[in-house]
Design a protein around this motif. Structure first.
Motif, mmCIF file in Angstrom:
data_model
loop_
_atom_site.group_PDB
_atom_site.id
_atom_site.type_symbol
_atom_site.label_atom_id
_atom_site.label_comp_id
_atom_site.label_asym_id
_atom_site.label_seq_id
_atom_site.Cartn_x
_atom_site.Cartn_y
_atom_site.Cartn_z
ATOM 1 N N LEU A 1 48.942 50.306 31.454
ATOM 2 C CA LEU A 1 46.887 49.782 31.016
ATOM 3 C C LEU A 1 46.506 51.420 30.502
ATOM 4 C CD1 LEU A 1 47.168 49.189 34.788
ATOM 5 C CD2 LEU A 1 46.324 47.814 32.402
ATOM 6 N N PRO A 2 45.556 51.119 29.959
ATOM 7 C CA PRO A 2 44.768 52.154 29.563
ATOM 8 C C PRO A 2 43.554 53.850 30.202
ATOM 9 C CG PRO A 2 43.872 50.508 27.969
ATOM 10 C CD PRO A 2 44.568 50.234 29.235
ATOM 11 N N GLU A 3 44.126 54.882 30.019
ATOM 12 C CA GLU A 3 43.959 55.869 31.194
ATOM 13 C C GLU A 3 41.959 54.868 31.240
ATOM 14 O OE1 GLU A 3 44.565 59.672 30.687
ATOM 15 O OE2 GLU A 3 45.954 59.301 31.352
ATOM 16 N N GLY A 4 41.598 54.999 32.919
ATOM 17 C CA GLY A 4 39.983 54.701 32.649
ATOM 18 C C GLY A 4 39.738 53.155 32.499
ATOM 19 N N HIS A 5 41.292 52.455 32.189
ATOM 20 C CA HIS A 5 40.533 50.881 32.229
ATOM 21 C C HIS A 5 39.916 50.701 33.765
ATOM 22 C CE1 HIS A 5 41.867 46.829 32.812
ATOM 23 N NE2 HIS A 5 41.861 46.697 31.269
#
Length: 297
Positions: free
Chosen positions: A173-177
């Motif tokens: 996952l992208p960080e902050g997702h």
């Protein structure tokens, strides 16, 4: 002329005495003298100057002895090399790896192979899709493939497959997702997510696995990007272009902006070692032994 003539000549030249040379060679003196005479007759030159007390080299014999020593040393070295290659201690072997194995298994495997088989020239080709590895095995470009099972087993009867391990899935996952705040994810959580997958159309076992995971969860995957390399896939995730379902070892690939979460699913992806059925080399057998030790360590 045979190699034994050269060995006889070298012994006489070193002992400077036919009797002592004969003892050293475990033979009678008359046959030894006869063999040296035959060698001189074939060359058409006197190699030894004989007296009742000793044997000396002629100038031609001195020059000939230097060449003979080199020849016999080369023959001995060739035999030693052949034995080492035949026993799998020397030679060359090419290993192919899928993306996840490139980052999780290959580093430790390469170190172990260098330590345990230091005289072998190992070459590694990382980030190879499984179908490409199968083709490379068949054309001889690689000797050992670390890949994901794919295709019809009936079409792979020319290959030997050894299961190395069953790997869980994780979600990149992208960080902050929004899903990154959870400790574990379910497939249903990914229903409306844009997915990044390895190349489809028979090019990647992971493509088929991801599609199957989604359909088993009751939805069709939304595939936005297809890539050939695992490093590119994780980079795309870090860029916020989507999320990815990958085998757990991919989490060893640390890319800033990407985080991994376990997938609450019983499905597993196999990592297998594939070789040609007719490849019975001792070097391959030794390599597979090192590989199995690394996987179970």
């Amino acid at each position: 002329m045979e190699l034994r003539h050269l060995r006889y000549f070298q012994a006489v030249a070193q002992e400077k005495h036919f009797g002592r040379a004969a003892v050293r060679l475990h033979m009678a003196q008359p046959p030894l003298s006869q063999q040296i005479k035959q060698l001189e007759d074939e060359l058409g030159v006197l190699l030894l100057s004989r007296t009742t007390r000793r044997v000396d080299l002629t100038p031609a014999g001195e020059a000939y002895l230097a060449r003979v020593r080199a020849i016999l040393q080369s023959v001995e070295a060739a035999g030693d090399e052949a034995k080492r290659i035949g026993s799998g201690l020397e030679g060359r072997l090419v290993v192919g790896c899928v993306g996840s194995a490139t980052y999780s298994l290959l580093p430790s495997l390469a170190r172990a192979l260098r330590e345990q088989l230091p005289d072998v020239d190992f070459a590694f080709q990382g980030e190879m899709l499984s179908p490409d590895q199968v083709a490379a095995l068949r054309d001889g470009s690689i000797d050992l493939a670390l890949l994901r099972p794919s295709g019809d087993p009936a079409d792979q009867t020319d290959l030997t497959l050894l299961t190395l391990r069953d790997e869980k899935y994780v979600v990149a996952l992208p960080e902050g997702h929004r899903l990154a705040a959870r400790s574990r994810l379910r497939m249903a959580d990914l229903r409306d997510e844009d997915l990044i997958v390895h190349s489809g159309h028979g090019r990647s076992a992971m493509y088929d696995a991801v599609v199957e995971l989604c359909r088993d969860a009751g939805f069709e995957p939304v595939i936005r990007h297809e890539v050939a390399e695992t490093s590119t896939l994780v980079t795309f995730v870090a860029a916020g272009l989507g999320v990815a379902i990958v085998p757990e070892p991919v989490s060893a690939l640390v890319v800033a902006g990407t985080t991994y979460r376990p997938l609450a699913n019983s499905a597993r992806m196999q990592l297998v070692a594939a070789t040609r059925v007719d490849d019975d080399s001792a070097l391959l057998a030794r390599t597979l032994l090192v590989l199995r030790r690394q996987v179970t360590a």
